[in-house]
Design a protein around this motif. Structure first.
Motif, PDB file in Angstrom:
ATOM      1  N   PRO A 183       0.906  -1.297   0.250  1.00 33.67           N
ATOM      2  CA  PRO A 183      -0.188   0.076   0.068  1.00 33.67           C
ATOM      3  C   PRO A 183       0.782   1.258  -0.089  1.00 33.67           C
ATOM      4  O   PRO A 183       2.005   1.273   0.614  1.00 33.67           O
ATOM      5  CB  PRO A 183      -0.843  -0.101   1.332  1.00 33.67           C
ATOM      6  CG  PRO A 183       0.014  -0.821   2.125  1.00 33.67           C
ATOM      7  CD  PRO A 183       0.550  -1.953   1.116  1.00 33.67           C
ATOM      8  N   TYR A 184       0.224   2.399  -0.657  1.00 32.21           N
ATOM      9  CA  TYR A 184       1.195   3.658  -0.837  1.00 32.21           C
ATOM     10  C   TYR A 184       0.628   4.459   0.172  1.00 32.21           C
ATOM     11  O   TYR A 184      -0.462   4.262   0.814  1.00 32.21           O
ATOM     12  CB  TYR A 184       1.074   4.118  -2.314  1.00 32.21           C
ATOM     13  CG  TYR A 184      -0.302   4.069  -2.714  1.00 32.21           C
ATOM     14  CD1 TYR A 184      -1.311   5.081  -2.560  1.00 32.21           C
ATOM     15  CD2 TYR A 184      -0.791   3.289  -3.820  1.00 32.21           C
ATOM     16  CE1 TYR A 184      -2.419   5.106  -2.823  1.00 32.21           C
ATOM     17  CE2 TYR A 184      -2.174   3.133  -4.384  1.00 32.21           C
ATOM     18  CZ  TYR A 184      -2.976   4.503  -3.903  1.00 32.21           C
ATOM     19  OH  TYR A 184      -4.067   4.495  -4.419  1.00 32.21           O
ATOM     20  N   GLU A 185       1.164   5.756   0.269  1.00 33.08           N
ATOM     21  CA  GLU A 185       0.900   6.788   1.173  1.00 33.08           C
ATOM     22  C   GLU A 185      -0.256   7.672   0.555  1.00 33.08           C
ATOM     23  O   GLU A 185       0.056   8.144  -0.536  1.00 33.08           O
ATOM     24  CB  GLU A 185       1.744   7.492   1.645  1.00 33.08           C
ATOM     25  CG  GLU A 185       1.503   8.787   2.632  1.00 33.08           C
ATOM     26  CD  GLU A 185       0.814   7.937   3.998  1.00 33.08           C
ATOM     27  OE1 GLU A 185       0.210   8.696   4.551  1.00 33.08           O
ATOM     28  OE2 GLU A 185       1.391   6.829   4.453  1.00 33.08           O
ATOM     29  N   PRO A 186      -1.596   7.663   1.092  1.00 32.43           N
ATOM     30  CA  PRO A 186      -2.680   8.235  -0.013  1.00 32.43           C
ATOM     31  C   PRO A 186      -2.307   9.816  -0.021  1.00 32.43           C
ATOM     32  O   PRO A 186      -2.091  10.433   0.923  1.00 32.43           O
ATOM     33  CB  PRO A 186      -3.720   7.653   0.662  1.00 32.43           C
ATOM     34  CG  PRO A 186      -3.516   7.590   2.099  1.00 32.43           C
ATOM     35  CD  PRO A 186      -2.084   6.843   2.167  1.00 32.43           C
ATOM     36  N   LYS A 187      -2.775  10.466  -0.890  1.00 37.81           N
ATOM     37  CA  LYS A 187      -2.671  11.965  -1.038  1.00 37.81           C
ATOM     38  C   LYS A 187      -3.937  12.414  -0.369  1.00 37.81           C
ATOM     39  O   LYS A 187      -4.053  13.467   0.174  1.00 37.81           O
ATOM     40  CB  LYS A 187      -2.521  12.561  -2.245  1.00 37.81           C
ATOM     41  CG  LYS A 187      -1.331  12.211  -2.861  1.00 37.81           C
ATOM     42  CD  LYS A 187      -1.126  12.810  -4.343  1.00 37.81           C
ATOM     43  CE  LYS A 187       0.244  12.514  -5.094  1.00 37.81           C
ATOM     44  NZ  LYS A 187       0.314  12.935  -6.377  1.00 37.81           N
ATOM     45  N   ARG A 188      -4.991  11.614  -0.509  1.00 36.47           N
ATOM     46  CA  ARG A 188      -6.464  12.014   0.163  1.00 36.47           C
ATOM     47  C   ARG A 188      -7.320  10.610   0.032  1.00 36.47           C
ATOM     48  O   ARG A 188      -6.574   9.575  -0.077  1.00 36.47           O
ATOM     49  CB  ARG A 188      -7.045  13.016  -0.903  1.00 36.47           C
ATOM     50  CG  ARG A 188      -7.303  12.323  -2.138  1.00 36.47           C
ATOM     51  CD  ARG A 188      -8.130  13.560  -3.141  1.00 36.47           C
ATOM     52  NE  ARG A 188      -8.342  12.746  -4.432  1.00 36.47           N
ATOM     53  CZ  ARG A 188      -9.210  13.383  -5.370  1.00 36.47           C
ATOM     54  NH1 ARG A 188      -9.765  14.432  -5.111  1.00 36.47           N
ATOM     55  NH2 ARG A 188      -9.215  12.878  -6.405  1.00 36.47           N
ATOM     56  N   PHE A 189      -8.411  10.872   0.478  1.00 35.91           N
ATOM     57  CA  PHE A 189      -9.445   9.477   0.479  1.00 35.91           C
ATOM     58  C   PHE A 189     -10.621  10.021  -0.422  1.00 35.91           C
ATOM     59  O   PHE A 189     -11.035  11.183  -0.175  1.00 35.91           O
ATOM     60  CB  PHE A 189      -9.825   9.265   2.021  1.00 35.91           C
ATOM     61  CG  PHE A 189      -8.757   8.426   2.604  1.00 35.91           C
ATOM     62  CD1 PHE A 189      -9.043   7.048   2.621  1.00 35.91           C
ATOM     63  CD2 PHE A 189      -7.690   8.636   3.284  1.00 35.91           C
ATOM     64  CE1 PHE A 189      -8.348   6.135   3.238  1.00 35.91           C
ATOM     65  CE2 PHE A 189      -6.871   7.917   3.856  1.00 35.91           C
ATOM     66  CZ  PHE A 189      -7.327   6.575   3.797  1.00 35.91           C
ATOM     67  N   ILE A 190     -11.205   8.938  -0.985  1.00 35.23           N
ATOM     68  CA  ILE A 190     -12.310   9.241  -1.852  1.00 35.23           C
ATOM     69  C   ILE A 190     -13.371   8.171  -0.744  1.00 35.23           C
ATOM     70  O   ILE A 190     -13.451   7.293  -0.620  1.00 35.23           O
ATOM     71  CB  ILE A 190     -12.200   8.112  -3.072  1.00 35.23           C
ATOM     72  CG1 ILE A 190     -11.227   8.952  -4.008  1.00 35.23           C
ATOM     73  CG2 ILE A 190     -13.544   8.363  -3.835  1.00 35.23           C
ATOM     74  CD1 ILE A 190     -10.692   8.248  -5.282  1.00 35.23           C
ATOM     75  N   GLY A 191     -14.484   9.176  -0.492  1.00 36.45           N
ATOM     76  CA  GLY A 191     -15.564   8.465   0.186  1.00 36.45           C
ATOM     77  C   GLY A 191     -16.542   7.872  -0.505  1.00 36.45           C
ATOM     78  O   GLY A 191     -16.858   8.410  -1.755  1.00 36.45           O
ATOM     79  N   VAL A 192     -17.118   6.627  -0.360  1.00 29.20           N
ATOM     80  CA  VAL A 192     -18.097   5.764  -1.112  1.00 29.20           C
ATOM     81  C   VAL A 192     -19.394   5.650  -0.179  1.00 29.20           C
ATOM     82  O   VAL A 192     -19.315   5.318   0.957  1.00 29.20           O
ATOM     83  CB  VAL A 192     -17.232   4.589  -1.446  1.00 29.20           C
ATOM     84  CG1 VAL A 192     -18.426   3.898  -2.558  1.00 29.20           C
ATOM     85  CG2 VAL A 192     -16.185   4.629  -2.219  1.00 29.20           C
ATOM     86  N   ASP A 193     -20.150   6.371  -0.807  1.00 24.52           N
ATOM     87  CA  ASP A 193     -21.857   6.501   0.107  1.00 24.52           C
ATOM     88  C   ASP A 193     -22.558   5.302  -0.766  1.00 24.52           C
ATOM     89  O   ASP A 193     -22.753   5.419  -1.871  1.00 24.52           O
ATOM     90  CB  ASP A 193     -22.365   7.666  -0.142  1.00 24.52           C
ATOM     91  CG  ASP A 193     -23.826   7.638   0.708  1.00 24.52           C
ATOM     92  OD1 ASP A 193     -23.608   7.389   2.053  1.00 24.52           O
ATOM     93  OD2 ASP A 193     -24.729   7.780  -0.024  1.00 24.52           O
ATOM     94  N   LEU A 194     -22.815   4.035  -0.104  1.00 19.07           N
ATOM     95  CA  LEU A 194     -23.587   2.903  -0.628  1.00 19.07           C
ATOM     96  C   LEU A 194     -25.201   3.140  -0.173  1.00 19.07           C
ATOM     97  O   LEU A 194     -25.387   3.670   0.802  1.00 19.07           O
ATOM     98  CB  LEU A 194     -23.213   1.905  -0.091  1.00 19.07           C
ATOM     99  CG  LEU A 194     -21.727   1.554  -0.250  1.00 19.07           C
ATOM    100  CD1 LEU A 194     -21.294   0.072   0.375  1.00 19.07           C
ATOM    101  CD2 LEU A 194     -21.222   1.487  -1.781  1.00 19.07           C
ATOM    102  N   GLY A 195     -25.881   3.014  -1.387  1.00 24.57           N
ATOM    103  CA  GLY A 195     -27.369   3.249  -1.223  1.00 24.57           C
ATOM    104  C   GLY A 195     -28.216   2.417  -2.186  1.00 24.57           C
ATOM    105  O   GLY A 195     -27.707   1.689  -2.855  1.00 24.57           O
TER     106      GLY A 195
END
Length: 385
Positions: A183-195
């Motif tokens: 795993p790499y060091e992430p620059k940011r996070f992508i949030g995933v909303d499930l529905g």
């Protein structure tokens, strides 16, 4: 990381008959072993082997097939006990739990049976297998699969493979050990909303609308009801042919959605933040028409697809608490139930910001994922005085 790869067998007529007879024989033997285990209080595998191994050999099973049959029965009872401890079969004394406890575990005649390298060998160049059956060793049984699946089998297959008969078609499901990328060091996070209305919405703008899938499910439900009401032989044949059609369609959609999200995260050096939706079916209370939609949607499957694809690509993944993500403003973090005006509209009661409700929730999930990742890296060791 372990994944499974499925191939379709193309046996000749005599080979198909031998494979079918083998599955019926080993599963019939498994039912007998299950009864013995039930009568003796489900002993350990070694003790159960003393009660059953000789009889299994007398029934025509090979040494490895007999061992796998005994182990399959022990594993089934282990799973049953785990489900009871977890409360998946209801509380002690409930009707469902009493039914599970009152009789031995039964195996379907076409249920899967494991084969190890002593019972099954692969010829990748010829795309054939050699497999043990009760009628003797079958050689040159052809199989078909995609080029990617064949490459995975050739490079990473390890361990057992399960033989399955489904609607008269035989499959081998093989275990493959895939190396995980670091795993790499992430620059940011992508949030995933499930529905349900939107299967998945990310904080970066990707939207997988659920309208098409929900419409497909509604059509399948109406068609099943119509065929069941008709009750003719042709209607029953039609119902049988359409079995698992909806599940296959949903699985394919989940693969497509998860692949797009992981590919985007890998391309942008981002991590993925997901809601921990464990037990959502037990927690959520809905009206009866809405329960059908909730219980037919594969929340867990999409999460599993995202997880294994992310691990394979080295994308960092974080699970976060889903509480109030749909009621919290992603800009000012004000939480109010009234912020969620309806399914699609979010209006902050504090500062008046307007946003798409699911997009706002995905931004909250992304922020929580980044916070969880940062907290996990921080040292908890007290500073040296």
């Amino acid at each position: 990381m372990k994944i499974v790869t499925q191939v379709k067998l193309i046996p000749e007529a005599d080979q198909a008959a031998a494979l079918s007879a083998t599955l019926h024989a080993v599963n019939g033997a498994a039912n007998w072993v299950s009864g013995v285990a039930f009568d003796h209080g489900v002993p350990r595998e070694y003790e159960l082997r003393k009660y059953t191994y000789g009889e299994l050999k007398d029934r025509g099973l090979g040494a490895q097939a007999a061992q796998h049959t005994i182990k399959k029965v022990c594993d089934a009872y282990t799973t049953l006990r785990a489900n009871m401890r977890a409360g998946n079969l209801g509380k002690p004394g409930s009707k469902r739990r009493r039914k599970a406890e009152s009789k031995p575990i039964a195996f379907r005649p076409e249920a899967a049976h494991p084969f190890d390298d002593r019972c099954l060998s692969w010829q990748y160049d010829a795309q054939t297998v050699s497999i043990w059956t009760t009628a003797g060793r079958l050689k040159n049984v052809r199989f078909v699969c995609s080029p990617d699946a064949l490459k995975t089998l050739r490079e990473h297959r390890k361990g057992e493979a399960d033989l399955i008969e489904r609607d008269g078609v035989f499959y081998l499901v093989a275990v493959c050990e895939i190396p995980e990328a670091a795993p790499y060091e992430p620059k940011r996070f992508i949030g995933v909303d499930l529905g349900i209305a939107n299967i998945a919405i990310t904080s970066t703008g990707y939207q997988a609308a659920g309208r098409g899938l929900n419409r497909h499910r509604k059509r399948q439900l109406d068609l099943r009801a119509k065929l069941q009401a008709k009750g003719t032989q042709s209607a029953k044949r039609r119902l049988k042919n359409r079995r698992r059609k909806e599940a296959r369609h949903a699985t394919n959609q989940n693969h497509i959605i998860s692949k797009k999200i992981v590919t985007e995260a890998e391309r942008t050096s981002s991590g993925i933040a997901l809601e921990d939706l464990g037990g959502i079916r037990q927690r959520v209370r809905l009206r009866k028409p809405q329960r059908i939609i909730l219980h037919s949607w594969a929340f867990y499957q999409l999460g599993q697809f995202l997880e294994y694809k992310a691990r394979r690509a080295g994308v960092p993944l974080a699970y976060v608490d889903p509480a109030y993500t749909s009621q919290e403003c992603a800009d000012c973090h004000h939480i109010d139930k009234k912020n969620r005006v309806d399914q699609a509209l979010f209006i902050c009661r504090s500062y008046g910001g307007v946003a798409h409700a699911d997009r706002n929730a995905s931004r909250n999930i992304a922020a929580r994922g980044e916070a969880a990742w940062t907290a996990g890296r921080e040292s908890r060791v007290p500073a040296t005085p």
